[in-house]
Design a protein around this motif. Structure first.
Motif, short mmCIF file in Angstrom:
data_model
loop_
_atom_site.label_atom_id
_atom_site.label_comp_id
_atom_site.label_asym_id
_atom_site.label_seq_id
_atom_site.Cartn_x
_atom_site.Cartn_y
_atom_site.Cartn_z
N GLU A 129 8.72 -2.08 4.22
CA GLU A 129 7.27 -2.20 4.17
C GLU A 129 6.76 -2.81 5.46
N ALA A 130 5.65 -2.29 5.96
CA ALA A 130 5.00 -2.83 7.16
C ALA A 130 3.61 -3.31 6.75
N TYR A 131 3.32 -4.55 7.14
CA TYR A 131 2.04 -5.16 6.72
C TYR A 131 1.04 -5.23 7.86
N ASP A 132 1.49 -5.40 9.06
CA ASP A 132 0.67 -5.43 10.28
C ASP A 132 -0.47 -6.43 10.20
N THR A 133 -1.66 -6.03 10.63
CA THR A 133 -2.79 -6.96 10.78
C THR A 133 -3.76 -6.87 9.60
N ALA A 134 -4.76 -7.73 9.61
CA ALA A 134 -5.73 -7.80 8.51
C ALA A 134 -6.44 -6.47 8.27
N ASN A 135 -6.68 -5.71 9.31
CA ASN A 135 -7.39 -4.43 9.17
C ASN A 135 -6.43 -3.25 9.17
N SER A 136 -5.28 -3.44 8.57
CA SER A 136 -4.28 -2.38 8.48
C SER A 136 -3.98 -2.06 7.03
N VAL A 137 -3.58 -0.84 6.79
CA VAL A 137 -3.10 -0.43 5.47
C VAL A 137 -1.62 -0.81 5.41
N MET A 138 -1.19 -1.39 4.29
CA MET A 138 0.24 -1.68 4.12
C MET A 138 0.98 -0.36 4.00
N LYS A 139 2.10 -0.25 4.71
CA LYS A 139 2.79 1.02 4.81
C LYS A 139 4.23 0.93 4.32
#
Length: 159
Positions: A129-139
């Motif tokens: 799982e990739a969470y990235d930044t606040a304005n990102s969709v979890m992938k």
């Protein structure tokens, strides 16, 4: 003619054993397919020959021949959907040592016809799982280690 990846679908089937010959379309005819939804990227897939080289002293030249073929790893990215049966199947497949059938169906069917497809077997090498930044969709990122040739089924016109 060119086609967009938009509208393509990826499916996971059941386990399939490796074999020493190429797969054909009929090898996948009894599969029950589950769509993996929320796809952002399908990555790439296809054979590449391994290079075998020999430096020939008297010629001052490296000679190359083709070795075994490798269809690579298909890196897929999807928006996480806990309720998606296809994503659940990917997670379960990663926990096993078996190869699974996969099918890509493109959005390139001629009017009244059928779309082109690609089918192969692969081990689900990873699911992360990739969470990235606040304005990102979890992938959900998954690596499919392709262990067969890629069966190509061309789009066909309607009857």
């Amino acid at each position: 003619m060119i086609f967009s990846t938009a509208g393509a679908k990826l499916y996971i089937g059941g386990t399939q054993a490796m074999k020493s010959t190429d797969f054909v379309e009929g090898d996948f005819s009894t599969e029950t397919w589950t769509e993996i939804t929320g796809l952002e990227s399908l990555g790439s897939v296809g054979d590449t020959a391994n290079e075998i080289s020999q430096d020939i002293v008297g010629e001052g030249r490296t000679k190359r021949i083709k070795g075994t073929r490798n269809a690579g790893a298909m890196e897929i990215i999807a928006a996480i959907n806990y309720a998606d049966a296809g994503q659940q199947a990917l997670l379960a497949a990663e926990k096993t040592p078996q190869d699974y059938a996969f099918r890509v169906v493109f959005n390139d069917a001629p009017a009244g016809g059928t779309p082109s497809e690609r089918m192969f077997i692969a081990k689900v090498g990873s699911v992360s799982e990739a969470y990235d930044t606040a304005n990102s969709v979890m992938k959900l990122n998954s690596s499919l280690w392709v262990n067969s040739n890629v069966v190509r089924v061309n789009a066909a016109a309607g009857v």
